[in-house]
Design an enzyme around this catalytic site. Structure first.
Site, mmCIF file in Angstrom:
data_model
loop_
_atom_site.group_PDB
_atom_site.id
_atom_site.type_symbol
_atom_site.label_atom_id
_atom_site.label_comp_id
_atom_site.label_asym_id
_atom_site.label_seq_id
_atom_site.Cartn_x
_atom_site.Cartn_y
_atom_site.Cartn_z
ATOM 1 N N GLY A 1 1.875 2.527 10.755
ATOM 2 C CA GLY A 1 2.879 3.714 10.593
ATOM 3 C C GLY A 1 3.385 4.163 12.198
ATOM 4 O O GLY A 1 4.265 5.236 11.994
ATOM 5 N N GLU B 1 -5.890 -4.594 10.429
ATOM 6 C CA GLU B 1 -5.108 -3.496 10.635
ATOM 7 C C GLU B 1 -5.255 -2.825 11.808
ATOM 8 O O GLU B 1 -6.038 -1.728 11.885
ATOM 9 C CB GLU B 1 -4.841 -2.446 9.356
ATOM 10 C CG GLU B 1 -4.598 -3.447 8.132
ATOM 11 C CD GLU B 1 -3.680 -2.272 7.203
ATOM 12 O OE1 GLU B 1 -2.825 -2.796 6.806
ATOM 13 O OE2 GLU B 1 -4.487 -1.253 6.882
ATOM 14 N N HIS C 1 -9.681 1.455 4.509
ATOM 15 C CA HIS C 1 -8.384 1.622 5.143
ATOM 16 C C HIS C 1 -8.717 2.407 6.527
ATOM 17 O O HIS C 1 -9.342 3.430 6.115
ATOM 18 C CB HIS C 1 -7.469 2.307 4.390
ATOM 19 C CG HIS C 1 -6.087 2.133 4.927
ATOM 20 N ND1 HIS C 1 -5.699 3.038 5.719
ATOM 21 C CD2 HIS C 1 -5.059 1.374 4.779
ATOM 22 C CE1 HIS C 1 -4.504 2.866 6.178
ATOM 23 N NE2 HIS C 1 -3.968 1.658 5.641
ATOM 24 N N ASN D 1 0.909 -1.332 -0.131
ATOM 25 C CA ASN D 1 -0.171 0.059 0.056
ATOM 26 C C ASN D 1 1.116 1.306 -0.054
ATOM 27 O O ASN D 1 1.387 1.658 1.004
ATOM 28 C CB ASN D 1 -0.962 -0.199 1.112
ATOM 29 C CG ASN D 1 -1.802 1.363 1.271
ATOM 30 O OD1 ASN D 1 -1.830 1.903 0.504
ATOM 31 N ND2 ASN D 1 -2.366 1.258 2.473
ATOM 32 N N TRP D 2 1.103 1.849 -1.029
ATOM 33 C CA TRP D 2 2.063 2.878 -1.215
ATOM 34 C C TRP D 2 1.421 4.412 -0.676
ATOM 35 O O TRP D 2 2.091 5.414 -0.634
ATOM 36 C CB TRP D 2 2.489 3.100 -2.711
ATOM 37 C CG TRP D 2 3.157 2.111 -3.255
ATOM 38 C CD1 TRP D 2 3.828 0.954 -2.712
ATOM 39 C CD2 TRP D 2 3.642 2.044 -4.728
ATOM 40 N NE1 TRP D 2 4.661 0.276 -3.531
ATOM 41 C CE2 TRP D 2 4.653 1.063 -4.817
ATOM 42 C CE3 TRP D 2 3.411 2.924 -5.823
ATOM 43 C CZ2 TRP D 2 5.284 0.453 -6.121
ATOM 44 C CZ3 TRP D 2 4.071 2.369 -7.106
ATOM 45 C CH2 TRP D 2 4.960 1.409 -7.222
ATOM 46 N N LYS D 3 0.173 4.100 -0.252
ATOM 47 C CA LYS D 3 -0.450 5.296 0.176
ATOM 48 C C LYS D 3 -0.279 6.700 -0.636
ATOM 49 O O LYS D 3 -0.276 6.431 -2.023
ATOM 50 C CB LYS D 3 -0.196 5.598 1.659
ATOM 51 C CG LYS D 3 -0.355 4.555 2.354
ATOM 52 C CD LYS D 3 -0.139 4.655 4.085
ATOM 53 C CE LYS D 3 -0.326 3.398 4.735
ATOM 54 N NZ LYS D 3 -0.121 3.374 6.089
ATOM 55 N N GLY E 1 2.655 -1.078 4.209
ATOM 56 C CA GLY E 1 2.835 0.488 3.884
ATOM 57 C C GLY E 1 4.072 0.823 3.959
ATOM 58 O O GLY E 1 4.921 0.636 2.724
ATOM 59 N N GLY E 2 4.742 1.326 4.945
ATOM 60 C CA GLY E 2 6.019 1.982 4.864
ATOM 61 C C GLY E 2 7.391 1.078 4.333
ATOM 62 O O GLY E 2 8.047 1.608 3.361
ATOM 63 N N GLU F 1 -6.982 5.067 7.552
ATOM 64 C CA GLU F 1 -6.742 6.332 7.350
ATOM 65 C C GLU F 1 -8.026 7.119 6.277
ATOM 66 O O GLU F 1 -8.165 8.146 6.774
ATOM 67 C CB GLU F 1 -5.641 6.462 6.385
ATOM 68 C CG GLU F 1 -4.268 6.395 7.212
ATOM 69 C CD GLU F 1 -3.198 5.627 6.721
ATOM 70 O OE1 GLU F 1 -3.205 5.830 5.249
ATOM 71 O OE2 GLU F 1 -2.233 5.113 7.179
ATOM 72 N N SER G 1 2.799 -1.878 10.382
ATOM 73 C CA SER G 1 4.206 -1.933 10.559
ATOM 74 C C SER G 1 4.822 -3.123 10.354
ATOM 75 O O SER G 1 5.699 -3.701 11.263
ATOM 76 C CB SER G 1 4.790 -1.244 11.967
ATOM 77 O OG SER G 1 4.003 -0.167 12.211
HETATM 78 P P1 PGA Z 1 2.568 0.654 7.781
HETATM 79 O O1 PGA Z 1 1.104 0.731 6.993
HETATM 80 O O2 PGA Z 1 3.124 -0.768 7.300
HETATM 81 O O3 PGA Z 1 3.183 1.661 7.372
HETATM 82 O O4 PGA Z 1 2.237 0.477 9.166
HETATM 83 C C1 PGA Z 1 0.177 -0.454 6.728
HETATM 84 C C2 PGA Z 1 -1.265 0.003 6.134
HETATM 85 O O5 PGA Z 1 -1.707 1.110 6.586
HETATM 86 O O6 PGA Z 1 -1.697 -0.714 5.358
#
Ligand code: PGA
Length: 252
Positions: free
Chosen positions: A173, A167, A95, A9-11, A234-235, A97, A213
């Site tokens: 994050g 999640e 998600h 997930n590159w966001k 994500g990250g 966010e 994470s």
């Molecule tokens: P993260 O994000 O790996 O940076 O914690 C995961 C996500 O939001 O899908």
């Protein structure tokens, strides 16, 4: 045996050129990996170029959001028809966010999920509790409520086309991962919920990913849990080497 999925997930990161470079760097690093479905979710504006960069690979394309209508006066929105047209196999829906920053609720998430299924795009439905909810001992209740509302109206025969991503909001994050045991407890609940609601045979292929994470250092411990079928990253998906080593969890 369920094929594990590792999804990036590159966001709201990476320009088109940066995304294409990342894919080109990633391809040789994972070309020998078998039996893992790899998915990449770039921003909307990169979908077309990333699709081209993925040609000749088994890596699947996902969007990060979708609207529920096929077309119309919805300024700024993207329809499932458009995602299908551009070559998306998957779409991330709900998600945290989107839920917390953009006030998405379970009703709209449900509409997005049903509309995507109808167009043949597989939803990756995200669920998860906040830190306050976990501290109050409400984790399972919250997940159950999200699953009931978000999956309303789904036919058991459609469950093979749905991926669930657990999640925990407090782990996204933040560098703080749920322990494999904490994640497994919720995954086990989700699997039981799916079986009770949709049937054992119908949900055998429904993958439940963990997200929050995920890193090369913790992927093995998470994947060793019986009910964790993959990860939403994500990250650590923004760097080819770290994403590749997560994808390679069974080899290295
Ligand atoms: P993260 O994000 O790996 O940076 O914690 C995961 C996500 O939001 O899908």
């Amino acid at each position: 045996m369920i094929t594990p999925m590792i999804a990036a997930n590159w966001k709201m990161n990476l320009t088109v050129d940066e995304g294409v470079s990342l894919i080109n760097a990633l391809k040789p690093l994972i070309s020998d990996v078998e039996d893992v479905e790899v998915v990449v979710a770039p921003s909307f504006v990169s979908l077309s170029e990333i699709r081209k960069a993925l040609e000749g690979t088994d890596i699947r394309l996902a969007a990060q959001n979708v609207h529920w209508e096929l077309k119309g006066a919805y300024t700024g929105e993207i329809s499932p028809l458009m995602l299908k047209d551009i070559g998306c196999d998957y779409v991330i829906i709900g998600h945290s966010e989107r839920r917390h920053i953009f006030n998405e609720n379970d009703e709209s998430i449900n509409k997005k999920l049903l509309a995507s299924l109808k167009q043949g795009i597989k939803p990756i439905l995200c669920v998860g509790e906040t830190l306050d909810q976990r501290k109050r001992g409400e984790t399972i209740k919250v997940i159950e409520r999200q699953m009931i509302m978000d999956l309303e109206g789904v036919f058991p025969s459609q469950m093979n086309n749905i991926v669930i991503a657990y999640e925990p909001v407090w782990a996204i994050g933040t560098g703080e991962t749920a322990t494999p045991e904490q994640a497994e407890e919720v995954h086990n609940f989700i699997k039981e919920f799916l079986i009770d609601s949709f049937g054992l045979d119908e949900t055998r292929g429904t993958r439940v990913l963990y997200g929050g994470s995920v890193k090369p250092e913790n992927i093995k411990g998470l994947m060793a849990q019986p009910h964790i079928d993959g990860a939403l990253v994500g990250g650590a998906s923004l760097v080819s080497e770290s994403f590749a080593s997560i994808v390679r969890f069974q080899i290295t």
